[in-house]
Scaffold this motif. Structure first.
Motif, short mmCIF file in Angstrom:
data_model
loop_
_atom_site.label_atom_id
_atom_site.label_comp_id
_atom_site.label_asym_id
_atom_site.label_seq_id
_atom_site.Cartn_x
_atom_site.Cartn_y
_atom_site.Cartn_z
N ARG A 175 -11.63 5.39 5.49
CA ARG A 175 -11.01 4.26 4.53
C ARG A 175 -11.29 4.42 3.08
O ARG A 175 -10.71 4.26 2.28
CB ARG A 175 -11.36 3.01 5.01
CG ARG A 175 -10.52 2.79 6.61
CD ARG A 175 -10.89 1.48 6.85
NE ARG A 175 -12.35 1.26 7.31
CZ ARG A 175 -13.05 0.24 7.85
NH1 ARG A 175 -12.33 -0.69 8.20
NH2 ARG A 175 -14.20 0.14 8.27
N GLN A 211 -3.35 11.94 5.85
CA GLN A 211 -2.44 11.18 5.32
C GLN A 211 -2.01 9.88 5.95
O GLN A 211 -1.98 9.96 7.32
CB GLN A 211 -1.08 11.67 4.67
CG GLN A 211 -1.13 12.89 3.57
CD GLN A 211 -1.92 12.63 2.55
OE1 GLN A 211 -1.56 11.36 1.98
NE2 GLN A 211 -2.58 13.28 1.77
N THR A 212 -1.93 8.75 5.38
CA THR A 212 -1.66 7.41 6.07
C THR A 212 -0.26 7.32 6.59
O THR A 212 0.67 7.60 5.75
CB THR A 212 -1.82 6.30 5.22
OG1 THR A 212 -3.38 6.25 4.77
CG2 THR A 212 -1.70 4.94 6.01
N GLN A 243 -3.92 7.05 -4.07
CA GLN A 243 -4.98 6.96 -2.75
C GLN A 243 -6.15 7.79 -3.55
O GLN A 243 -5.81 8.87 -3.96
CB GLN A 243 -4.63 7.53 -1.52
CG GLN A 243 -3.98 6.26 -0.71
CD GLN A 243 -3.53 6.99 0.67
OE1 GLN A 243 -3.46 8.19 0.96
NE2 GLN A 243 -3.10 6.20 1.55
N GLN A 263 0.86 4.50 -2.63
CA GLN A 263 0.24 5.75 -1.80
C GLN A 263 -0.20 6.73 -2.63
O GLN A 263 -1.21 7.56 -2.61
CB GLN A 263 1.20 6.19 -0.71
CG GLN A 263 0.69 7.11 0.15
CD GLN A 263 1.62 7.77 1.13
OE1 GLN A 263 2.69 7.23 1.02
NE2 GLN A 263 1.19 8.83 2.04
N MET A 310 -9.16 6.77 1.46
CA MET A 310 -7.67 6.33 1.74
C MET A 310 -7.28 5.09 0.94
O MET A 310 -6.18 4.54 0.91
CB MET A 310 -7.36 6.25 3.21
CG MET A 310 -7.32 7.52 4.01
SD MET A 310 -7.03 7.12 5.79
CE MET A 310 -5.21 6.77 5.70
N ALA A 311 -8.41 4.36 0.48
CA ALA A 311 -8.17 3.37 -0.60
C ALA A 311 -7.54 3.78 -2.01
O ALA A 311 -7.78 4.90 -2.33
CB ALA A 311 -9.49 2.76 -0.95
N SER A 312 -6.74 2.98 -2.34
CA SER A 312 -5.88 3.17 -3.77
C SER A 312 -6.02 2.27 -4.87
O SER A 312 -5.85 0.96 -4.53
CB SER A 312 -4.35 3.28 -3.06
OG SER A 312 -3.61 3.41 -4.34
N LYS A 337 0.86 -1.24 0.01
CA LYS A 337 0.21 -0.02 0.13
C LYS A 337 1.04 1.32 -0.08
O LYS A 337 0.68 2.33 -0.51
CB LYS A 337 -0.92 0.10 1.11
CG LYS A 337 -1.98 -0.99 1.10
CD LYS A 337 -3.05 -0.77 2.55
CE LYS A 337 -4.14 -1.94 2.41
NZ LYS A 337 -4.85 -1.76 3.41
#
Length: 979
Positions: A460, A506-507, A441, A438, A463-465, A434
């Motif tokens: 989520r 951001q993750t 996303q 990134q 934030m999914a890509s 992931k």
């Protein structure tokens, strides 16, 4: 009336015939009475009734009421008089009963008809017809039958008779009025044929005294053997009628005389009694003047009583208004207090809400702080991810705890640790992948308007890509989806669901790697502990306790994590609620301040209203007490209840002090009043004032009674001089009455003596049988003579009452003379007590008082009646009148010729009754006889009465022609019979 029959210038009045129809026990009887005659028949046949019926014709009566006094019908066998009903039913037993008398006078022959009158009880009527009976006979009797006896006329009735007699003559009269009967029967207007047409006994004067005298003499003619009292009554009646003037009538009411003396004596005693009480009256007068002055207090009391009533009404209205005002202020105060209480309750509620909001804020701040601290430990992980990590860690700790507690579980746990380690290693690999993608996303490929609602739903999502750039269709689809969310001030609305906005982030892949690596390290550590624990049992409890603590810490972190998302919302909401509550509380406190001010004002008004109410109620209690006091006074003095005031007092003047003054005046008035009543009642007790209705004896006589009584007494004492003068005048008038009374006694005593002398002068030369001199003695009551002498000894002139001794002697006379009860009128019939005769025979030297034989006494009585009758009849009248001698057996046969001759000369026709035992000599001397009991008819009016006699008498002619005395209607009966 003359001693010679039919002399020129005489006026002849006679009775010719007597007829009874269905009366006195006979069916029909017709007898001549114009000459001497003897009625023969069995005893108890009714012969005397025939003779006595003449009384009904000669007396001016129209009924049998009080018949004893009017007709004196005697019941010889019983020694008494017949009753009214017995006499009436004897002569008028039926509707067919008629009595007819044929008479003659200077105007001609007429008939008098008596009939039963149904107009009233015991009454009979009269019809006068100017024709002889021969013309009337067919109306009463039908003589045309075979045996000559005759029979009843079936259609006989008064109505048919009335019609018939009116047709016979227009001079027919039907008369029932006694006054008219007197005028007709006793008329003496001999020159007036109409006036004298039906006269039978013409009176010299037609006054009532003459009529009463004639009545007495008529009754004597039917009872010539009457006692000397009957003759005395006749003489008394004639003496009274013979007076020249009506004022000379002797009818003196001694009761009235004595009563008048008593009245005057009582008046004199009363006036003396009144004079004795003059001092008492003067005291009464003074009390009454004071009483009159105090009487104003009654009106004042009435005004005070009315004012109390008005004041009570006014104070009642004022009390009602005061109570209403007080209640109104109390109601207002209650409402204000209720409003303040509600404000306090509302304020208390708001304060509670503020406290609750403070607690919630504090709790929300703590939850937020704890949540932020916990989240900070997990880097960029989302709350969901943190929760999953925590739950996995919790699950692992629980498995580790179970493994510590059980070897079997330890084996299972070791296997799980191995599997979890492998999963974490794969997750670490996935994370690294992931991280390498990134840049693709969605939050990096979408604008914020599209990413924000997706982030709010779940971070989520953005934030999914996809690992590459989005193609246009995918991006358009995502944007279209995002537009379905409606933004609001807090986030986004998804139809009826709300999602709060989430900040973009951001993750943190490094942090996530460290975390996974830490978890892998932890699994290794746990596996090592489990392996070591199997060899070191003594460490197991410590490890279990530590693990349990770690589990509780994880659970607490989960709770913190669960509270954290809502902490911000709760903090915001609680803060807003607190702020709103504080603002509302401020408003309530302002309202409470205003209401408190209002309460203070209302409390002041309520206090004033209460004070006014209490003042009015106190005044009302005072007035109620005065009203009761007024009632007490009225109970003491009931007459005050009717007292009236000109106008009431002003209600402000009604007070206890005013009432006390008034009560003092009333007590003084009552004391005066009692004193006056004592005096007035004493005047009543002494008989000076008459309280017939007993008003003064009542407990509370009215003021009008006291006033009128005092006025009466004032007038009485003021008029005493006049009353003495009036009494003296009345005494003088009474004394004049005494003088006239004395003169009346004296003149009547002298009148009796003169009348006796006149009678004796008229009897001079009268010879009866062997008597050559006859003298009449009129006897008067000796008490009367004593009274005359007593009256001569007084002096009736002057203005002083006669001595009580004179009146005492008069009362003794009344008691002895009249006895108890009855009338006390001194009349002539009471004064004259009897008649006696003194006679002298030829060759006798003096008069003898010895009684004579019955026949001689009858002749003397006849002579006296003849003389008395001459006094009442009109002068020059010649009578032919029946004189009844009921029982002839008492007459000496030797005296019969002289008796008959004297009767003839005096105008009387002897009529007597006898049985068949009468001697032939008597029958011969009388000359005519009538056999009344021999014939009976088969067709009577009533089956109880069948006897018939008519057609004339039988007798000796002495040479006269038959027509002289026989009835021509039955001549055929005298013809010789064929044998």
């Amino acid at each position: 009336m003359s001693d010679s029959q039919g002399s020129p210038g005489n006026f002849n009045f006679g009775i010719r015939r007597l007829v009874l129809v269905d009366s006195a026990g006979f069916c029909y009887v017709e007898i001549p009475v114009d000459n001497h005659g003897l009625i023969l028949g069995p005893g108890n046949l009714g012969k005397s009734s025939l003779l006595n019926s003449l009384r009904l014709f000669l007396l001016p009566e129209n009924n049998f009421k009080n018949s004893r006094k009017k007709f004196a019908f005697r019941n010889a066998s019983a020694g008494s008089f017949y009753t009214n009903e017995e006499s009436y039913q004897h002569y008028f037993p039926s509707q067919f009963s008629f009595l007819i008398m044929e008479a003659e006078n200077p105007a001609g022959v007429h008939c008098q008809i008596l009939y039963r009158d149904s107009a009233s009880q015991l009454s009979y009527g009269r019809a006068f017809v100017p024709v002889g009976y021969d013309q009337l006979r067919p109306l009463f009797w039908n003589g045309d039958d075979e045996d000559g006896i005759g029979q009843a006329v079936p259609e006989l009735s008064f109505s048919r008779l009335s019609e018939a007699v009116k047709k016979l003559s227009k001079e027919t009269r039907l008369v029932n009025d006694p006054a008219k009967l007197k005028q007709m029967l006793y008329s003496s207007e001999l020159m007036n044929a109409d006036a004298v047409r039906y006269s039978v006994l013409p009176l010299g004067e037609s006054d009532e005294r003459r009529v009463q005298s004639l009545r007495t003499l008529i009754l004597l003619l039917f009872e010539m053997k009457a006692d000397d009292q009957a003759m005395a009554n006749a003489v008394a009646s004639i003496i009274e009628a013979d007076k020249k003037f009506a004022d000379d009538a002797f009818d003196f009411n001694i009761d009235d005389f004595l009563n008048r003396h008593e009245q005057l004596k009582q008046q004199q005693a009363q006036l003396n009694q009144i004079e004795k009480e003059r001092a008492r009256f003067e005291k009464l007068q003074r009390d009454y003047q004071a009483y009159q002055t105090l009487l104003r207090s009654q009106q004042d009391f009435a005004a005070f009583r009315d004012s109390v009533t008005n004041a009570l009404q006014d104070i009642g209205a004022r009390r009602k208004a005061a109570v209403e005002a007080f209640n109104e202020q109390n109601d207002t105060l209650r409402h204000v207090l209720q409003a303040l209480k509600k404000l306090e309750q509302d304020a208390s509620g708001l304060k509670g809400e503020i406290r609750s909001a403070d607690r919630r804020i504090k709790q929300a701040e703590q939850n937020k702080k704890d949540g932020e601290l916990l989240v900070s430990q997990y880097g960029d992980n989302t709350l969901q991810e943190i929760e999953e990590i925590q739950k996995e860690e919790l699950e692992g700790k629980k498995g580790h705890l179970a493994a510590l507690k059980s070897a079997a579980q330890a084996e299972i746990r070791l296997e799980q640790i191995q599997r979890n380690k492998q999963d974490l290693e794969r997750k670490l690999d996935s994370l690294m992948e992931k991280e390498s993608r990134q840049q693709w996303q969605l939050q990096n490929q979408l604008d914020e308007a599209t990413a924000a609602p997706l982030r709010a739903v779940d971070a989520r999502l953005v934030m999914a890509s996809p690992g590459q750039d989005l193609d246009a269709d995918s991006k358009a689809a995502i944007e279209a989806f995002a537009r379905l969310f409606v933004p609001n001030d807090k986030g986004f609305d998804w139809f009826d669901a709300e999602y709060p906005a989430q900040p973009a982030r951001q993750t943190n892949f490094a942090e996530q790697r460290r975390h996974i690596e830490g978890e892998i390290h932890g699994l290794e550590k746990e596996r090592s502990e489990l392996a070591d624990t199997a060899n070191q049992e003594h460490d197991r409890p410590r490890l279990i306790e530590r693990t349990e603590k770690e589990i509780r810490a994880i659970e607490k972190d989960l709770e913190t994590l669960q509270r954290y998302p809502a902490a911000a919302t709760t903090l915001r909401d609680a803060t807003e609620e607190k702020q709103a509550a504080e603002e509302q509380l401020a408003k309530l406190e302002e309202q409470a301040r205003l209401e408190q001010e209002k309460q203070d004002a209302v409390q002041q008004k309520a206090a004033k209203a209460k004070a006014e109410k209490e003042r009015v109620e106190e005044r009302e209690r005072e007035l109620a007490g005065l009203s009761r006091s007024v009632g007490t006074v009225e109970h003491r003095f009931p007459h005050l209840k009717t007292a009236e005031a000109e106008q009431p007092l002003d209600i402000e003047q009604v007070s206890a002090a005013a009432f006390d003054d008034l009560q003092t005046q009333l007590d003084d008035l009552e004391e005066r009043r009692r004193s006056i009543l004592d005096h007035l009642r004493q005047f009543v007790y002494l008989g000076i004032h008459d309280d017939a209705e007993g008003e003064l004896q009542k407990d509370g006589p009215a003021a009008s009674v006291i006033r009128e009584t005092f006025k009466s007494l004032s007038d009485l004492f003021a008029g005493m001089a006049e009353r003495w003068n009036v009494l003296e005048q009345q005494v003088g008038i009474h004394n004049e009455t005494v003088a006239s009374y004395r003169q009346a006694l004296k003149s009547n005593h002298e009148h009796i003596a003169r009348f006796e002398a006149q009678l004796n002068r008229e009897l001079d030369g009268v010879r009866i049988n062997d008597l050559v001199e006859i003298r009449v003695d009129i006897h008067t009551d000796p008490k009367f003579r004593n009274l005359v002498e007593e009256a001569n000894n007084i002096d009736p002139y002057g203005n002083q009452l006669q001595s009580d001794a004179f009146y005492d002697r008069l009362r003794v006379f009344v008691a002895d003379f009249f006895g108890e009860g009855g009338s006390k009128r001194l009349t002539m019939d009471k004064v004259i007590t009897g008649i006696s005769y003194r006679t002298r025979k030829e060759n006798a030297a003096s008069l003898d008082k010895k009684g004579q034989s019955t026949s001689t006494t009858a002749l003397i009585n006849l002579e006296l009646v003849y003389r008395l009758l001459k006094r009442v009849l009109y002068p020059g009248v010649q009578l032919s009148f029946p004189m009844v001698l009921d029982e002839l057996a008492s007459v000496d046969i030797s005296q019969m010729p002289s008796l008959l001759e004297r009767l003839r000369q005096q105008g009387f026709n002897l009529f007597s009754a006898a049985t068949h035992s009468a001697s032939a000599e008597v029958i011969y001397l009388i000359g005519r006889h009538l056999e009344v009991g021999q014939m009976r008819t088969a067709r009577p009016y009533s089956p109880q009465r069948t006897l018939v006699f008519w057609g004339g008498a039988e007798g000796f002619t002495n040479g006269e022609s038959l027509s002289h005395w026989a009835d021509q209607t039955q001549n055929s009966l005298l013809e010789p019979a064929d044998e």
